[in-house]
Design a protein around this motif. Sequence first.
Motif, PDB file in Angstrom:
ATOM      1  N   THR A 137      49.021  33.622  65.520  1.00  8.21           N
ATOM      2  CA  THR A 137      48.037  33.171  64.769  1.00  8.21           C
ATOM      3  C   THR A 137      48.677  32.622  64.175  1.00  8.21           C
ATOM      4  OG1 THR A 137      46.279  35.022  65.702  1.00  8.21           O
ATOM      5  CG2 THR A 137      46.378  32.830  64.298  1.00  8.21           C
ATOM      6  N   GLN A 138      48.521  31.034  63.929  1.00 10.02           N
ATOM      7  CA  GLN A 138      49.170  29.744  62.608  1.00 10.02           C
ATOM      8  C   GLN A 138      47.874  28.746  62.595  1.00 10.02           C
ATOM      9  OE1 GLN A 138      52.283  28.160  64.198  1.00 10.02           O
ATOM     10  NE2 GLN A 138      54.060  29.928  65.113  1.00 10.02           N
ATOM     11  N   ARG A 139      48.186  29.082  61.189  1.00  7.08           N
ATOM     12  CA  ARG A 139      47.466  27.494  60.317  1.00  7.08           C
ATOM     13  C   ARG A 139      46.796  26.914  60.396  1.00  7.08           C
ATOM     14  NH1 ARG A 139      43.427  29.577  57.196  1.00  7.08           N
ATOM     15  NH2 ARG A 139      44.127  31.650  56.868  1.00  7.08           N
ATOM     16  N   VAL A 140      46.617  26.384  60.201  1.00  5.56           N
ATOM     17  CA  VAL A 140      45.935  24.571  61.635  1.00  5.56           C
ATOM     18  C   VAL A 140      45.228  24.084  59.475  1.00  5.56           C
ATOM     19  CG1 VAL A 140      44.336  23.040  62.202  1.00  5.56           C
ATOM     20  CG2 VAL A 140      44.979  24.799  63.272  1.00  5.56           C
ATOM     21  N   VAL A 141      46.417  22.837  59.211  1.00  7.31           N
ATOM     22  CA  VAL A 141      46.130  22.389  57.857  1.00  7.31           C
ATOM     23  C   VAL A 141      45.672  21.000  58.364  1.00  7.31           C
ATOM     24  CG1 VAL A 141      47.390  21.308  56.628  1.00  7.31           C
ATOM     25  CG2 VAL A 141      47.167  24.237  56.621  1.00  7.31           C
TER      26      VAL A 141
ATOM     27  N   ASN B  15      41.359  26.691  59.340  1.00  6.41           N
ATOM     28  CA  ASN B  15      41.395  27.126  61.273  1.00  6.41           C
ATOM     29  C   ASN B  15      42.319  27.935  60.968  1.00  6.41           C
ATOM     30  OD1 ASN B  15      38.646  26.297  61.771  1.00  6.41           O
ATOM     31  ND2 ASN B  15      39.421  23.947  61.513  1.00  6.41           N
ATOM     32  N   THR B  16      42.878  28.326  62.795  1.00  7.67           N
ATOM     33  CA  THR B  16      44.060  28.929  63.025  1.00  7.67           C
ATOM     34  C   THR B  16      44.268  28.416  64.248  1.00  7.67           C
ATOM     35  OG1 THR B  16      42.790  30.506  63.405  1.00  7.67           O
ATOM     36  CG2 THR B  16      43.970  30.737  61.350  1.00  7.67           C
ATOM     37  N   ILE B  17      45.274  28.351  64.856  1.00  7.77           N
ATOM     38  CA  ILE B  17      45.651  28.945  66.562  1.00  7.77           C
ATOM     39  C   ILE B  17      46.787  28.978  66.755  1.00  7.77           C
ATOM     40  CG2 ILE B  17      47.558  26.427  65.818  1.00  7.77           C
ATOM     41  CD1 ILE B  17      46.169  24.992  68.519  1.00  7.77           C
ATOM     42  N   LEU B  18      46.133  29.729  68.302  1.00  3.55           N
ATOM     43  CA  LEU B  18      47.285  30.748  68.480  1.00  3.55           C
ATOM     44  C   LEU B  18      48.622  30.116  69.174  1.00  3.55           C
ATOM     45  CD1 LEU B  18      47.936  33.761  69.187  1.00  3.55           C
ATOM     46  CD2 LEU B  18      46.893  33.443  71.615  1.00  3.55           C
ATOM     47  N   LEU B  19      49.757  29.946  68.803  1.00  3.42           N
ATOM     48  CA  LEU B  19      50.706  29.810  68.797  1.00  3.42           C
ATOM     49  C   LEU B  19      51.866  29.906  68.934  1.00  3.42           C
ATOM     50  CD1 LEU B  19      51.121  25.788  67.503  1.00  3.42           C
ATOM     51  CD2 LEU B  19      50.683  26.209  69.980  1.00  3.42           C
ATOM     52  N   GLY B  20      52.589  30.212  70.240  1.00  6.19           N
ATOM     53  CA  GLY B  20      54.162  31.048  69.818  1.00  6.19           C
ATOM     54  C   GLY B  20      53.785  32.620  69.864  1.00  6.19           C
ATOM     55  N   GLY B  21      52.465  32.676  70.257  1.00  2.74           N
ATOM     56  CA  GLY B  21      52.567  34.464  70.593  1.00  2.74           C
ATOM     57  C   GLY B  21      51.346  34.757  68.968  1.00  2.74           C
TER      58      GLY B  21
END
Lengths: 1054, 583
Positions: free
Chosen positions: A706-710, A698-704
Amino acid sequence: MNTSFQTLYFNADVMSHLSKKIKLAVAGRFVFLLTAFLLASGCMFAQQITVRGKVTEAGTLAPLVGATVSVVGKSGGTITGPGGIFSIKAAVGDQISVEHIGYAKATVPVTNADQIAITLEVSVQTLNDVVVVGYGTQKRKDLTGAIASVKLENSPLANLPNVNLLDALKGSVPGLNVGTVNAAGSNPSISIRGQNSISASNSPLIILDGVVYLGSFNELNPADIATVDVLKDASASAIYGSLAANGVVLITTKRGRTEKPTISLTTTAGTQTFTNRPDMLSPDGYIQLRKDRFAADNPNSVYDINTNLPPYELEAYKKGLTVDWVKEITRTAPFKNFTLSVAGATNRFNYYVSGEYMDQKGIIVGDQFRRYTLLAKMESRITDWLRTGLNVGFTYKNADGISADYSLATLVSPYGFKYVHDRGTLAPGFENFPDQIERYPQGQTTTSSPLWNTQQYNEDRNQNYRSIAFARLDAPWVKGLSYTFNYSINRWEGHTANFQHENMFINTMLLSELSSPTSHLIDANGNKSNPTRTDWYLNHLVNFKRLVGDHSFDLTLLEEEQSRSTNNMVISAKDFSGSGTSVLGSNALELGNSANYSVNTDAAKLSQMASLARLNYAYKSKYLASFSIRQDGYSGYSEGHKYGVFRAGAVAWSIGDEPYVRRNYKYIDNLKLRLSYGENGNPSIGAYATFPTINANNTILLGGTTQRVVFLNNLANKNLNWEKTTALNLGLDFGIFKNLLSGTVNVYNSNTTDLLLTRAIPIFNGFTNVLDNIGKVNNKGIEVQLNLRSFNTRQFTWNTGFNFWLNRNKIVSLYGLDANKDGKEDDDMANSRFIGKSLGAVYTYVMDGIIQKDDAAFISVYGGKPGDIKFRDLNNDGKIDAADRTIVGYDKPNFTMTMSNTLAYKGVELYFLFNFIAGGGKDNWYLGNNTYAYFPNALYGGTAATWLNKPYWTPTNPSNTVTSVNYNNSAYGYSFPHSRQFVRLQDVALSYTVPSSILNKAHISALKLYVSGKNLLTFTNWEGLDPETATTFAGSNSGLPTFRIITFGLNASF
Amino acid sequence: MKKIFFVILAAIALPFAGCKKDVFLREKPEDFLTIDNAFLNAAQFRTGLNYLYYRLRENYILDDGDQRTVQFGSGADINFSQNDQNVWTNYSYLNGNAGWLKDLFNRQFEMINNANNILKQSENPDVKWASNTEKLQIQAEARFFRAWGYRFLSEMWGDMPLITEPVTVPNLAYSRDPREKVYAQCVEDFKFAAENLPKTTSEVGKLVSGAAYHFLSEMYIALADERGGSDKSLYQSAVDAASKVINSGDYRLMTTRFGYRSSIPGKDAFWDMFQMTKDDGTTNYSYQGGNKESIFIIHLDKFKTGGLPPQLSTRSDQERQYWPAFWGYSGKFGYTGVAYDWMGRGVAWVRPTSYFIYDLWAKSGPEDTRNAEWNINRVFKVPNPNGTYQDLPDPSRNWPTAPQVITRLDGSTITVQLHPGDTIRKEWLVTREDTMQRWYPRVMKMGSDWHYTTDPSNSFVQDYYVARLAETYLLRAEAYLKLGDLSNAAADINVVRARSKATPVAPAGVDIDYILDERGRELYGEELRTLTLCRLKLYNSRTKRFGYPLCGSTVDASTLKNNLFPIPQSVIDANYLRPFPQN
């Protein structure tokens, strides 16, 4: 390979061993013989002469190399050399005995003739047959465990159109359940002695020529197989320890037999058809169904075909255009098979080389299977103490293509259009697309053409490279001590690809879409993947055999290791609009939109190792015992749990060999009692199952950005371990009246514990469930195998085989939960698992027929309307609800019975086998769900779909088994369980062996012509495609039809 | 011969003699990470922390469904679901099998378990840290989420097993730790987080120290209340924690127009604060974008990967949940069943109670601009046939609707034929559907008057405030109240009220009910009001006093005992080695 090899070259050792045994056997008669000699003859000692002779195979008269020749009652012996020639010292009047694997033993008297010609008949099963027991062989008479053998080489079974080796075994071994195939080249299911496991595998371990075989059954050419031995009881299979909880199938391939190279050609060709074709409503019947449905839904209106039949169907109706969809998507499918082999044997070298091509089309359009196999085996005796061998196999499989949708074909309205141009002048413009299939034949986007998906591009291929090498050293100065080393390396490479071009997505009802399919390039998508597997296996085997007085010892020590690595990469792409074309398909996925690429790569490795010690002991060949202990290591378990120990012991008493029995019950040829106990394991989990894995999908939008979610994917259970099966087997082997009647009876009781199940845990652990070894299952059963030789004259033989087996399964424990605190462990109703009951329970309502018009009393209490199902109010609470469900039966068979007959007259041989799987009984066994045959509204029948040509409930036809056409089943979801008991004429083979007198001139040594068939007749009340697969005529579990195959074949040797 | 024999034997056997069993059977994962190699540097830890943000987001927005708002107070004093079958409307249906309740419960423990693993791994000596500050910041984030999870659990369900270490062996015998102990852990964790998180960040949606102080303040109050309220120093600590935010200099209430729609006339700063995300990702919710009242938000974006939960990937759900579905009444008062841009596309899953619609604002006074027409739309008019709004200049007035006969509540009938722009009168709303689903006051901050591509159906994305300075003031006011300092309590409340031009409250007028009312006016649809009410043990009584009558009449006899929700039955069943008492 090592096994058969050992048997061959063992003979030197066996010789002395054997002659001693023979000596023992005749010792009792020695005094008698001596007296007889003294009285009858003046000659005290016979003159020793050198007897020369030649051993050949009966029929072909091909010389047999490596046959053991001995003088009855004397030690020593010899082995036939090139040309089948031997010489041995003997006296006139002595008996010379000749033995060779695969042949019946022959005994001839020594006369004054200086050349003796001995022919050996190819054997049917005898007590002296060698049985592969795993890491070695034993004679059938010395067995302590429950082992069944099936001989394929030179047997009528070989004449059957067996696409798959399992097809040949089906019905031949009590306790071995082989399923039915309904797609070209597919593998039938296989299980031995009931279901031990709930969630782990129930498949037996396959050993091919002595090494673990990880491939699929459909990668083997059945014509290459000589024998199959099935280790059924736990003591026999325990030598395979952790792998063997579901039994072991040992496959031995053919080898050279005669010095003269035997070139053998087998070719078969035939056709396949439906075993049970659905009888669908005629177009008129379909209209009537729609009318009846309308009338049932709208009691005050009159059906008007012009307004109530959807426009497309109406258009077809008015033109009288109908399509028989079942016919459109099925065919009489050809079957072809061609095998060529060369084999031979000298006293130093043995070889077998074969190649096969098989082409099978399925009876559904789009279903096909092709196979090419190659097998080359070489064994050589380099010195008297060193032998080596190499066995190389190659298989290529191709199952490309997508089958037409059989299930849809039984649903789509008979009124409709197969091609878009079928609409003709009413729809101008469509005639410009002459070959375009209509996607929505009845004009509704919810119902596609059964042929639509066959247009996608699909590849399904793989190659399988196998090799086995061995070396064997016989310590020349320690008699009976040998060391064998086996090594096998295999590679499997799969290749799959799929592509849906833009034309798969068009709405063929619109001219605009037909004219510009490129607007759907955005939907075009495809993928490609390359799974591979590399596995290797090696073992070191030390064997020591000794006969000390009356005590015979056979000790085997083993170390083995195996490892398998699997890899895969899957690449997929979508949206080819940017490239403007998808013509290159899955070979140029890079032309897709890069935003839609997806990549998945996998790698895994699994390793196993084991040590084994086994001792076989016999006292006077009458009292037999076998003990084994094996330690297994399995990489899939965590540290501290990697090893398991599996023990087994068995004893047997050959009662028939007791002098008392010999003397007083002369009609008894063989009587043996066996008792065995053993432990086995089932590696319930695959690689890495004890690791706490991390999910990174999964990924999430953080700080503008797209970042990986682990996150943690699972709670690792480091304590996971083998599912363990312990089993007790009591067996009896007998033969009476010169083996006119012989047979085997086994009864067994097995307990499987530590079943792998998903256990619910409180969320405080971070997860709501974890895999754990918790459940218990019990299986017990009885197996009977009888052989009757009704006739056995020179001209005419008639053999009957009869098999019966029955298994009873019971869930002893599941999750150990008692949520309702009634002191009894809770059932798992959601999965139909009930404590104390068999697996496969059918848990539902009890149907008491159909509500009729005069059932006002029932309706007043329970509601419903005439034509609905009348359910039984089990708890008498005045309503039908979930509490009125009960176990109405089980999907497992009651028992299975098969009967085979082989009749031979001169060169003509007829073989046929009936298979009977019984249901019913007190617990109502062998049920299958069959919504489609009794519920016309299944799948929108009468509104958007058609149905079977079968009366349903209407006010004027008050059926008591089939509901009304608008019955709503959603409240109860009743699944209409029905018995699927059946009797099937499963196999028939009729062959003619052309007399050699005719063939000799043509330089053909043997020629056999045959015609054979499978699944020719089935007697059942099951209303579906096939009772054995519980397939229905349509619907989600319709599956595919079972084949009826008829082939003609020719088998020639040169 | 003997020699050759041994040479051959050795040649075969030697290569295997050295093979070590343990090495051979050791598993080394090759295509997935495990806890052992997933957290070895700060970047990896951040991927783990991202999961905690991901799960926290699910408490606000996860997927579509009419059960998804219980944590926002649906069924309590200011909100309810108009579906009388809903388990939080008719509490007699509520039990431990409620699916969404289980999801909420499980989610917090999944978050806590991952936080515990991150914390444990952060002490792994193999981790390469750039500095000790980096390590402390990562630990601070993990502890914030652990505390946030326990705050949720313990406020809503009471006593909870307190687990602060990763679980490696399944345990089926958990027992409940006192709520006070759980609150104390929350205080400790939030305190650590507050002291080690950065004061500000350039990254939208990331945690800052102010957020931790905000919740620390709440948890000091909760802990003090749980201990009986006698330990006044804890209330003082709550005041101090809130003051850390208020006095930091980083934050202030937004009193003047701001953001990308500040030029739209006739609105106010409060309205600016709740504008949906612009196409280019601009959001009025973010501190970084100039909203100095914003402490911690969930920022959503339809057009960037990861910007919405995978379960609801086309829009956020506030508008659907909270707004009336007047657009959907085909043929009544000129509406056609088509949702036009200005209408939004509400489906009326959550409706304000009469208490919110009337009483709260009556108590607050007519000056309060949070109740102005632009913030709570109470006047509905007949639209133009082409869907444009009624306020547009004429020609439209020439299009009359078809005459409609309406039977009024007193039985009399009236025929209405309307023109675009005509006001729909309250007396015409006579059916349950009219008032429950179609025309009830529209709280404008829960939706948007514009949508991407002017299509309201899937073209709406709005952020969520997790912590906003106005609430910090109200928390401090609560702490002052409990310290007995009513003038400071009133002063804090009046800071919030002043922004909306509401008349100040006198110190004597401040009590816990007043604070809850003020929270309702200011934080409607924002705060997890269920948590607040359960924490204050006022859930049942406020529901009875002010809630939708069906909620009020069923709440006491239900499984909602002692202002606590029922523990999911599956949890009780699975914990079968030790009884786990139901609330």
